[in-house]
Write an enzyme that holds these catalytic residues in place. Structure first.
Site, PDB file in Angstrom:
ATOM      1  N   GLY A 172       0.917  -1.139  -0.184  1.00  0.00           N
ATOM      2  CA  GLY A 172      -0.040   0.185   0.018  1.00  0.00           C
ATOM      3  C   GLY A 172       0.804   1.166  -0.063  1.00  0.00           C
ATOM      4  O   GLY A 172       2.184   1.232   0.130  1.00  0.00           O
ATOM      5  N   TYR A 173       0.306   2.436  -0.210  1.00  0.00           N
ATOM      6  CA  TYR A 173       1.064   3.484  -0.438  1.00  0.00           C
ATOM      7  C   TYR A 173       0.606   4.656   0.841  1.00  0.00           C
ATOM      8  O   TYR A 173      -0.664   5.046   0.952  1.00  0.00           O
ATOM      9  CB  TYR A 173       0.648   4.306  -1.662  1.00  0.00           C
ATOM     10  CG  TYR A 173       1.364   3.288  -2.719  1.00  0.00           C
ATOM     11  CD1 TYR A 173       2.838   3.680  -3.118  1.00  0.00           C
ATOM     12  CD2 TYR A 173       0.758   2.344  -3.254  1.00  0.00           C
ATOM     13  CE1 TYR A 173       3.430   2.785  -4.086  1.00  0.00           C
ATOM     14  CE2 TYR A 173       1.322   1.653  -4.063  1.00  0.00           C
ATOM     15  CZ  TYR A 173       2.915   1.843  -4.474  1.00  0.00           C
ATOM     16  OH  TYR A 173       3.396   0.936  -5.369  1.00  0.00           O
ATOM     17  N   LEU A 174       1.398   4.926   1.445  1.00  0.00           N
ATOM     18  CA  LEU A 174       1.296   6.254   2.508  1.00  0.00           C
ATOM     19  C   LEU A 174       1.175   7.570   1.927  1.00  0.00           C
ATOM     20  O   LEU A 174       0.413   8.261   2.414  1.00  0.00           O
ATOM     21  CB  LEU A 174       2.520   6.033   3.672  1.00  0.00           C
ATOM     22  CG  LEU A 174       2.531   4.925   4.366  1.00  0.00           C
ATOM     23  CD1 LEU A 174       3.873   5.178   5.396  1.00  0.00           C
ATOM     24  CD2 LEU A 174       1.134   5.044   5.419  1.00  0.00           C
TER      25      LEU A 174
END
Lengths: 157, 157
Positions: free
Chosen positions: B28-30
């Site tokens: 996932g991407y912060l």
């Protein structure tokens, strides 16, 4: 999951003589989206990457995750950061059973001084130093991530 | 500063029999702002935090910085990520002197298969496998960070 409970205040008065420590901090944000910030910080010869989640409804508690990283790598990562870098000196002041972190900003945020106290619970009592001013806990304008995009020098225009 | 030079292709054909390894990846991407992404990835019992800078004008080279982190901490950080998590199986296929990473997506990106080859320079030659399709190097739609906000299942609507 580590939760950070802290209250934040403006500073009106002389606190430097009471400080037991002072450290230079330079930091920037790889992102500061609502709900998550990713911060790169150099502080006293060491460096850290920190992820913070969103604050609770009253601004007290935030999920926080931190890793120490090599300073030279932090300096490369600071170049990728959005907005302006935050530069400040952090003073530590003891008052009763608590430690206050007092951040005196320089550069584009010069003139701004913010004190924070970390608490074990949201209703924990603490002794107020004489120089403690208006409470700004939860006010997003005083988040360092906001200041990097909206420096204090521009607020008064 | 580590630079990643890679070319990216769609996959049209059967590659699985040629694979020497297959690993499940969840990431996932912060954040995925232009110029920087911060990715959390779990892969085969290990976990990583990766920062990538912007690609060069032709999409070949990106600054990349990676640290291994504990899996339980990665799982907490994945909860903070924006958009949908990316789930995929990464196959490794040897072809001549090169290794191809072939990502077969599942979940909301099912149907998409992307192959990447890492090169020492932007003009290095390599042997093309029979299943290698259209080149999509530099096409932002095939960035995993874009897919997390705009899953492949919605492209055909």
């Amino acid at each position: 999951m580590a939760l950070e409970i802290e209250r934040k205040f403006l500073v009106n008065g002389e606190f430097r003589d009471e400080a037991v420590d002072a450290t230079r901090i330079v930091q920037g944000y790889l992102c500061s989206a609502p709900g998550r910030t990713v911060r790169i910080r150099t502080r006293g010869g060491r460096a850290y990457l920190t992820v913070k989640g969103s604050a609770g409804p009253e601004g007290f508690s935030r999920y926080e995750w931190e890793k120490e990283i090599p300073v030279d790598e932090a300096e490369e990562l600071l170049k990728l950061c959005e907005g302006a870098l935050i530069e400040k000196t952090r003073f530590i002041v003891k008052q009763g059973d608590h430690l206050f972190e007092v951040d005196e900003f320089s550069g584009e945020n010069a003139g701004l001084i913010i004190a924070e106290v970390e608490l074990k619970s949201e209703d924990e009592q603490f002794e107020r130093p004489a120089w403690l001013g208006e409470e700004v806990t939860g006010d997003h304008r005083y988040y360092n991530s906001f200041l990097s995009g909206n420096p204090y020098s521009g607020w008064r225009c």
